[in-house]
Design a protein around this motif. Structure first.
Motif, short mmCIF file in Angstrom:
data_model
loop_
_atom_site.label_atom_id
_atom_site.label_comp_id
_atom_site.label_asym_id
_atom_site.label_seq_id
_atom_site.Cartn_x
_atom_site.Cartn_y
_atom_site.Cartn_z
N PHE A 171 23.27 37.22 38.48
CA PHE A 171 24.66 36.68 39.12
C PHE A 171 24.30 35.49 40.11
O PHE A 171 24.89 34.30 39.71
CB PHE A 171 25.37 37.55 39.92
CG PHE A 171 26.51 36.94 40.54
CD1 PHE A 171 27.79 36.75 39.63
CD2 PHE A 171 26.56 36.52 41.92
CE1 PHE A 171 28.88 36.27 40.40
CE2 PHE A 171 27.75 35.94 42.24
CZ PHE A 171 28.92 35.84 41.62
N ASN A 172 23.16 35.73 40.70
CA ASN A 172 22.72 34.51 41.79
C ASN A 172 21.82 33.44 40.97
O ASN A 172 21.73 32.24 41.63
CB ASN A 172 21.81 35.02 42.75
CG ASN A 172 22.78 35.68 43.70
OD1 ASN A 172 24.01 35.35 43.91
ND2 ASN A 172 22.22 36.76 44.58
N ALA A 183 28.92 34.72 34.92
CA ALA A 183 29.81 35.48 33.85
C ALA A 183 29.36 36.58 33.29
O ALA A 183 29.80 37.69 33.25
CB ALA A 183 30.60 34.36 32.92
N GLU A 184 28.08 36.38 32.78
CA GLU A 184 27.34 37.46 32.20
C GLU A 184 27.14 38.44 33.26
O GLU A 184 27.17 39.67 32.78
CB GLU A 184 25.97 36.98 31.35
CG GLU A 184 25.30 37.80 30.79
CD GLU A 184 25.85 38.31 29.38
OE1 GLU A 184 25.33 39.22 28.73
OE2 GLU A 184 26.89 37.54 28.93
N LEU A 205 30.60 44.64 41.91
CA LEU A 205 31.55 43.79 41.34
C LEU A 205 32.62 43.11 41.82
O LEU A 205 32.96 42.03 41.72
CB LEU A 205 32.15 45.09 40.11
CG LEU A 205 33.33 44.58 39.23
CD1 LEU A 205 32.69 43.38 38.41
CD2 LEU A 205 33.83 45.65 38.33
N ALA A 206 33.12 43.95 42.96
CA ALA A 206 34.00 43.08 43.83
C ALA A 206 33.36 41.95 44.63
O ALA A 206 34.01 40.73 44.72
CB ALA A 206 34.54 44.11 44.98
N LEU A 207 32.15 42.04 44.87
CA LEU A 207 31.39 40.76 45.68
C LEU A 207 31.30 39.67 44.50
O LEU A 207 31.58 38.63 44.90
CB LEU A 207 30.20 41.25 46.13
CG LEU A 207 29.17 40.18 46.62
CD1 LEU A 207 29.86 39.47 47.93
CD2 LEU A 207 27.72 40.89 46.96
N MET A 208 30.82 40.09 43.34
CA MET A 208 30.78 39.00 42.37
C MET A 208 32.02 38.32 41.87
O MET A 208 32.11 36.97 41.78
CB MET A 208 30.23 39.79 40.94
CG MET A 208 28.68 40.10 40.98
SD MET A 208 28.52 40.80 39.51
CE MET A 208 26.64 40.97 39.82
N HIS A 211 33.14 36.05 45.02
CA HIS A 211 32.23 34.77 44.77
C HIS A 211 32.54 33.65 43.67
O HIS A 211 32.72 32.59 43.89
CB HIS A 211 30.84 35.17 44.64
CG HIS A 211 30.45 35.47 46.19
ND1 HIS A 211 30.80 34.87 47.37
CD2 HIS A 211 29.17 36.33 46.45
CE1 HIS A 211 29.98 35.42 48.45
NE2 HIS A 211 29.02 36.28 47.93
N HIS A 212 32.91 34.59 42.54
CA HIS A 212 32.93 33.67 41.38
C HIS A 212 34.42 32.98 41.35
O HIS A 212 34.73 31.90 40.80
CB HIS A 212 33.05 34.68 40.38
CG HIS A 212 32.72 33.95 38.81
ND1 HIS A 212 31.57 33.10 38.75
CD2 HIS A 212 33.49 33.79 37.74
CE1 HIS A 212 31.67 32.80 37.31
NE2 HIS A 212 32.74 33.03 36.74
N ALA A 213 35.32 33.62 42.20
CA ALA A 213 36.77 33.07 42.25
C ALA A 213 36.89 31.59 42.89
O ALA A 213 37.62 30.93 42.50
CB ALA A 213 37.48 34.03 43.10
N ARG A 214 35.78 31.26 43.64
CA ARG A 214 35.45 30.12 44.26
C ARG A 214 34.89 29.06 43.51
O ARG A 214 34.63 27.85 43.99
CB ARG A 214 34.83 30.32 45.83
CG ARG A 214 35.62 31.06 46.70
CD ARG A 214 35.25 30.81 48.16
NE ARG A 214 33.72 30.71 48.33
CZ ARG A 214 33.14 32.04 48.60
NH1 ARG A 214 33.72 32.96 49.04
NH2 ARG A 214 31.72 31.88 49.03
N ARG A 215 34.35 29.35 42.37
CA ARG A 215 33.48 28.57 41.72
C ARG A 215 34.10 27.15 41.26
O ARG A 215 33.46 26.20 41.48
CB ARG A 215 33.28 29.34 40.24
CG ARG A 215 32.46 28.20 39.09
CD ARG A 215 32.04 29.08 37.96
NE ARG A 215 31.28 28.45 37.16
CZ ARG A 215 30.62 28.82 35.95
NH1 ARG A 215 31.04 29.93 35.62
NH2 ARG A 215 30.37 27.81 35.28
N ALA A 216 35.23 26.99 41.22
CA ALA A 216 35.90 25.54 40.70
C ALA A 216 35.98 24.52 41.91
O ALA A 216 35.72 23.48 41.61
CB ALA A 216 37.25 25.67 40.12
#
Length: 381
Positions: A171-172, A183-184, A205-208, A211-216
């Motif tokens: 992920f990192n 995403a993978e 999974l929650a942590l990912m 974090h991923h929610a702020r990507r844009a």
């Protein structure tokens, strides 16, 4: 042809072959050969049972290779199965393959590559592109990893914390190349969460997701790094945040706190704040205290110092830095930020410049260079 279906089937098929007696490297090679055959034949003649077809084709490939080496290796395996025979259930095989990829004999980097290849179903080219290295380099890395566990007892797979650490490393790695590794990693962790009832898997999974929610909002024009406090929160993915928070709450209700749950709780507090000024920093410090109790990590102590600086003032944050090693990654940048907050602009500017020289990637280096220039402009308009 459904490539996503093929990717999902890969770990289960490898697992079937290994359980029947193939070593990991030979099984993985046979499955890759079967996938090539599937790409050639399925568009015109799709099978009724995709998994059964892949198991049969891969097993035939493996047996063919084994027969060619029989005189040298003296190895006989179980009888062949027919193409129409039904395969065994893949859920346990898939889960078991996660642990095999995190075998104690492998380095974390090798484990990540094997996880992406065997469980993620990615090609060597795709993994190489994601890591921004030549395909030949990645092929050698994967080959070495497979050779390393060839002949190793398969009753020594990695434990669950090792598997989670591998997935977090994936992920990192971020969002470069043809394959979005973040995403993978989420996709792979979702599979693991569906197959095991452990609150730390849910916490990861929650942590990912959080974090991923702020990507844009993390980068601006030209890949410019945007710090959390300056991000446009209207661009955050609220559905991913809601999903992450729900998963986290269910995990915390199990009352078996682990480091990924604690990290996810910190991420959730950031995600819940309408703007940076309304962040619940006191609660974040408390969660960092929990995390320190679990890990005693110097990086956690460094991040906690930032939170203390926000909750109790920059001088308190600087005091929290006092017993940390200045060689820690990001230490100089954190000290520069806290000194700026405390009003010591001259030293802050110098440390921002120093931190930019220590940065390990271009976006971070450019961001710290801009911070140094901004503070110097304040000193000398």
């Amino acid at each position: 042809m459904n490539e996503s279906l093929l990717r999902d089937l890969v770990p289960a098929v490898i697992g079937v072959l290994v359980r029947r007696g193939a070593d990991f490297a030979a099984a993985e090679d046979a499955v890759q050969e079967a996938l090539i055959r599937a790409f050639e034949t399925w568009p015109d003649d799709p099978p009724r049972d995709a998994k059964g077809w892949l198991v049969a084709a891969a097993w035939h490939k493996f047996l063919d290779a084994t027969r060619a080496e029989t005189s040298r290796r003296g190895r006989e395996l179980a009888v062949e199965i027919e193409p129409e025979a039904g395969p065994v259930s893949g859920a346990d095989d898939t889960l078991w393959l996660y642990f095999l990829c995190a075998h104690p004999a492998l380095s974390p980097g090798s484990a990540v590559a094997l996880t992406l290849r065997a469980v993620g179903g990615l090609t060597t080219r795709q993994i190489a592109a994601a890591y921004l290295v030549p395909e030949a380099t990645m092929a050698q890395r994967i080959s070495r990893a497979k050779r390393r566990i060839t002949g190793e007892p398969l009753d020594r797979p990695g434990d669950l914390p090792t598997v989670l650490r591998v997935l977090y490393l994936v992920f990192n790695e971020g969002y470069s190349g043809d394959i979005d590794l973040a995403a993978e990693a989420i996709r792979l962790t979702c599979q693991l969460a569906a197959a095991t009832d452990d609150p730390e898997v849910a916490g990861l999974l929650a942590l990912m997701l959080l974090h991923h929610a702020r990507r844009a909002s993390r980068t601006g024009a030209g890949g410019r790094l945007v710090p959390l406090a300056q991000q446009d929160r209207s661009r955050w993915d609220t559905s991913a945040i809601a999903e992450g928070v729900e998963i986290l709450q269910n995990a915390l209700a199990r009352d078996r706190l682990g480091e990924y749950q604690a990290q996810a709780a910190i991420a959730a507090l950031h995600a819940d704040a309408p703007d940076a000024a309304e962040t619940e920093w006191v609660q974040i410090v408390e969660w960092y205290d929990e995390l320190l109790h679990l890990t005693a990590s110097p990086i956690v102590r460094l991040n906690r110092a930032v939170a203390v600086g926000e909750a109790d003032g920059p001088r308190a944050g600087l005091a929290a830095l006092a017993d940390l090693d200045p060689e820690l990654p990001r230490y100089t940048a954190v000290r520069a930020y806290l000194l700026e907050r405390a009003g010591d602009l001259e030293q802050a500017a110098a440390l921002y410049a120093e931190a930019s020289r220590l940065a390990t990637n271009i976006p971070e280096r450019d961001h710290l260079t801009r911070e140094a220039a901004r503070v110097r402009k304040t000193l000398d308009p």
